[in-house]
Scaffold this motif. Structure first.
Motif, PDB file in Angstrom:
ATOM      1  N   ILE A  92     -10.207 -14.108 -46.724  1.00 13.20           N
ATOM      2  CA  ILE A  92     -10.924 -15.323 -46.326  1.00 13.20           C
ATOM      3  C   ILE A  92     -12.395 -15.246 -46.733  1.00 13.20           C
ATOM      4  CG2 ILE A  92     -11.691 -16.702 -44.357  1.00 13.20           C
ATOM      5  CD1 ILE A  92      -9.074 -15.961 -42.961  1.00 13.20           C
ATOM      6  N   VAL A  93     -13.032 -14.125 -46.432  1.00 10.98           N
ATOM      7  CA  VAL A  93     -14.451 -13.982 -46.774  1.00 10.98           C
ATOM      8  C   VAL A  93     -14.630 -13.977 -48.284  1.00 10.98           C
ATOM      9  CG1 VAL A  93     -16.450 -12.451 -46.648  1.00 10.98           C
ATOM     10  CG2 VAL A  93     -14.995 -12.771 -44.637  1.00 10.98           C
ATOM     11  N   VAL A 113     -13.196  -5.116 -53.590  1.00  8.99           N
ATOM     12  CA  VAL A 113     -12.075  -4.741 -54.444  1.00  8.99           C
ATOM     13  C   VAL A 113     -11.989  -3.224 -54.570  1.00  8.99           C
ATOM     14  CG1 VAL A 113     -11.175  -4.831 -56.802  1.00  8.99           C
ATOM     15  CG2 VAL A 113     -12.047  -6.916 -55.720  1.00  8.99           C
ATOM     16  N   ASP A 114     -13.139  -2.569 -54.657  1.00 10.80           N
ATOM     17  CA  ASP A 114     -13.179  -1.110 -54.788  1.00 10.80           C
ATOM     18  C   ASP A 114     -12.951  -0.388 -53.464  1.00 10.80           C
ATOM     19  OD1 ASP A 114     -13.709  -1.401 -57.460  1.00 10.80           O
ATOM     20  OD2 ASP A 114     -15.880  -1.224 -57.233  1.00 10.80           O
ATOM     21  N   GLY A 115     -12.961  -1.118 -52.354  1.00 11.27           N
ATOM     22  CA  GLY A 115     -12.784  -0.481 -51.048  1.00 11.27           C
ATOM     23  C   GLY A 115     -14.065   0.065 -50.463  1.00 11.27           C
ATOM     24  N   ALA A 116     -15.215  -0.239 -51.097  1.00  9.77           N
ATOM     25  CA  ALA A 116     -16.495   0.295 -50.624  1.00  9.77           C
ATOM     26  C   ALA A 116     -17.077  -0.504 -49.465  1.00  9.77           C
ATOM     27  CB  ALA A 116     -17.497   0.333 -51.776  1.00  9.77           C
ATOM     28  N   VAL A 117     -16.688  -1.763 -49.324  1.00 11.19           N
ATOM     29  CA  VAL A 117     -17.233  -2.636 -48.287  1.00 11.19           C
ATOM     30  C   VAL A 117     -16.091  -3.267 -47.500  1.00 11.19           C
ATOM     31  CG1 VAL A 117     -18.466  -4.804 -47.864  1.00 11.19           C
ATOM     32  CG2 VAL A 117     -19.404  -3.148 -49.466  1.00 11.19           C
ATOM     33  N   MET A 118     -16.245  -3.314 -46.186  1.00 13.03           N
ATOM     34  CA  MET A 118     -15.288  -3.958 -45.300  1.00 13.03           C
ATOM     35  C   MET A 118     -15.982  -5.142 -44.633  1.00 13.03           C
ATOM     36  SD  MET A 118     -12.996  -2.104 -42.328  1.00 13.03           S
ATOM     37  CE  MET A 118     -12.276  -0.962 -43.514  1.00 13.03           C
ATOM     38  N   VAL A 119     -15.308  -6.284 -44.585  1.00 11.00           N
ATOM     39  CA  VAL A 119     -15.914  -7.508 -44.064  1.00 11.00           C
ATOM     40  C   VAL A 119     -15.053  -8.094 -42.948  1.00 11.00           C
ATOM     41  CG1 VAL A 119     -17.073  -8.073 -46.238  1.00 11.00           C
ATOM     42  CG2 VAL A 119     -14.752  -8.921 -45.812  1.00 11.00           C
ATOM     43  N   SER A 120     -15.692  -8.934 -42.113  1.00 16.33           N
ATOM     44  CA  SER A 120     -14.976  -9.671 -41.072  1.00 16.33           C
ATOM     45  C   SER A 120     -15.414 -11.126 -41.088  1.00 16.33           C
ATOM     46  CB  SER A 120     -15.233  -9.072 -39.688  1.00 16.33           C
ATOM     47  OG  SER A 120     -14.560  -7.846 -39.522  1.00 16.33           O
ATOM     48  N   PHE A 121     -14.502 -11.994 -40.692  1.00 17.25           N
ATOM     49  CA  PHE A 121     -14.724 -13.438 -40.645  1.00 17.25           C
ATOM     50  C   PHE A 121     -15.069 -13.822 -39.214  1.00 17.25           C
ATOM     51  CE2 PHE A 121     -12.549 -17.793 -40.543  1.00 17.25           C
ATOM     52  CZ  PHE A 121     -13.632 -18.449 -41.118  1.00 17.25           C
ATOM     53  N   ALA A 122     -16.320 -14.204 -38.971  1.00 17.43           N
ATOM     54  CA  ALA A 122     -16.793 -14.528 -37.625  1.00 17.43           C
ATOM     55  C   ALA A 122     -16.966 -16.037 -37.505  1.00 17.43           C
ATOM     56  CB  ALA A 122     -18.110 -13.806 -37.334  1.00 17.43           C
ATOM     57  N   HIS A 123     -15.885 -16.699 -37.098  1.00 15.38           N
ATOM     58  CA  HIS A 123     -15.920 -18.161 -36.995  1.00 15.38           C
ATOM     59  C   HIS A 123     -15.493 -18.673 -35.620  1.00 15.38           C
ATOM     60  CE1 HIS A 123     -15.542 -22.392 -37.948  1.00 15.38           C
ATOM     61  NE2 HIS A 123     -14.273 -22.356 -37.574  1.00 15.38           N
ATOM     62  N   ASP A 124     -14.385 -18.160 -35.088  1.00 16.89           N
ATOM     63  CA  ASP A 124     -13.875 -18.660 -33.808  1.00 16.89           C
ATOM     64  C   ASP A 124     -14.879 -18.444 -32.690  1.00 16.89           C
ATOM     65  OD1 ASP A 124     -11.525 -19.518 -34.886  1.00 16.89           O
ATOM     66  OD2 ASP A 124     -10.373 -17.762 -34.335  1.00 16.89           O
TER      67      ASP A 124
END
Length: 379
Positions: A92-93, A113-124
């Protein structure tokens, strides 16, 4: 319409299914899901090495796929393995950044794509009731800076994320589609507070509070006030992912139940020979194929735009919502009391199927949305 996957997709699915079977079996998954972190960074990177996240995007942003069926292939396999790492949020991000982000923001996709960064979707937000346009978190601008205030709920794996994609209102009223903006926020930014807790289906989620969080001008994703269109675009891919994940989980629940019916004996014969149980299982199999068809239709439509795209997505989410609950209930009942035990994988698949219904809008929400979109198209 050709429903046959390309050779590349079949190879990706085979590699992913094999990796999950060999390295992410139920015992390993259960340890990860119940750990203090709720995920495994090592497994995250190893999954990424297989090309999972690269399949979500096209070549223009460093991926090698980007089609709805690329997303479906990956998430069906993830559903079969009950994978708890936050690939839904990465999808989603990443789609939001690819759709509206500037050049520097799109570089985050390559790191994902490389796995170096992890993200979260903060919407709800508390009380949002799945409405994409209901945003009360506020962002105000002063010179070339933004100040963010508000709260987000059920941010998946928010404690472990390096970056958060946050929706905030920069103008208009709480329910308006216009006036929503998106911001890319470091999780460790001053004024960001993350409160995590375990999820019933494994992994963790968090409440995230923003207290006068100062952001540079380049934190804004896209055009100020035009974030709603980006949300619709990126969440649409999330709906395809959840529908496909549900189909994968249903398939495993079905396989486990069929195996139990073949081997569990009563009165000296396998209970699968009892006609009443055969009829119930036949109904389950038919419903799973209905869910699969809806997921395929959503994957085919997600690359489009307008009412027909949104109707196909809501139809799929509604279908896997009520069919997932049916599969969970029937599988457990056909197993009897053992179906509820923590040690049996089936109980975890049942929980995941029920919880999928509550992500990105439950079946009631999407049925109402489907009907409203139908009225709009008929007008």
């Amino acid at each position: 319409m050709n429903f046959q996957h390309t050779e590349d997709r079949r190879m990706l699915a085979d590699s992913l299914n094999r990796f999950i079977a060999e390295q992410y079996g139920f015992d390993a998954r259960d340890r990860i899901a119940r750990s203090a972190e709720g995920l495994s960074r090592d497994m995250w990177r190893r999954f990424c090495e297989l090309g999972i996240i690269g399949a979500f995007f096209d070549e223009t942003v460093g991926g090698f796929g980007g089609d709805g069926f690329d997303v479906a292939v990956v998430f069906e396999a993830l559903g079969r393995g009950l994978v708890v790492e936050p690939f839904l949020d990465a999808l989603i991000v990443g789609r939001a950044l690819a759709h509206a982000g500037n050049e520097s923001q799109r570089e985050v996709i390559a790191k994902m794509v490389d796995g170096a960064v992890m993200v979260s979707f903060a919407h709800d937000e508390p009380g949002s009731h799945y409405e994409l346009s209901r945003v009360s978190t506020r962002a105000g601008r002063s010179d070339q800076h933004w100040t963010l205030n508000g709260a987000k709920g059920v941010v998946l794996q928010g404690e472990q994320a390096d970056m958060l994609l946050v929706s905030a209102r920069t103008s208009n009223d709480e329910y308006d589609e216009a006036g929503i903006s998106l911001f890319l926020v470091p999780r460790d930014a001053k004024g960001v507070t993350v409160r995590g807790d375990g999820k019933i289906d494994g992994g963790r989620a968090a409440e995230v509070l923003f207290d006068n969080v100062a952001l540079d001008a380049d934190a804004l994703v896209g055009v100020e006030g035009d974030g709603f269109a980006t949300l619709v675009h990126s969440v649409g891919y999330g709906l395809v992912a959840l529908a496909s994940e549900a189909v994968g989980a249903m398939d495993v629940a079905k396989e486990h139940t069929l195996e139990y019916l073949r081997t569990r004996k009563q009165f000296g014969v396998a209970i699968g020979t009892f006609q009443a149980l055969q009829h119930r299982m036949a109904d389950v199999l038919l419903e799973i194929e209905q869910a699969r068809s809806a997921a395929i239709n959503a994957a085919a439509a997600v690359g489009g735009a307008g009412v027909e795209r949104e109707r196909a997505l809501s139809a799929a989410k509604y279908s896997v919502g009520h069919i997932g609950a049916l599969v969970a209930e029937e599988s457990i009942q056909l197993h009897g009391g053992i179906g509820m035990t923590w040690e049996l994988p089936l109980a975890h698949y049942a929980k995941r199927l029920v919880m999928i219904d509550h992500q990105l809008g439950d079946e009631d929400h999407h049925l109402a949305r489907y009907m409203e979109l139908g009225r709009q198209s008929a007008a």
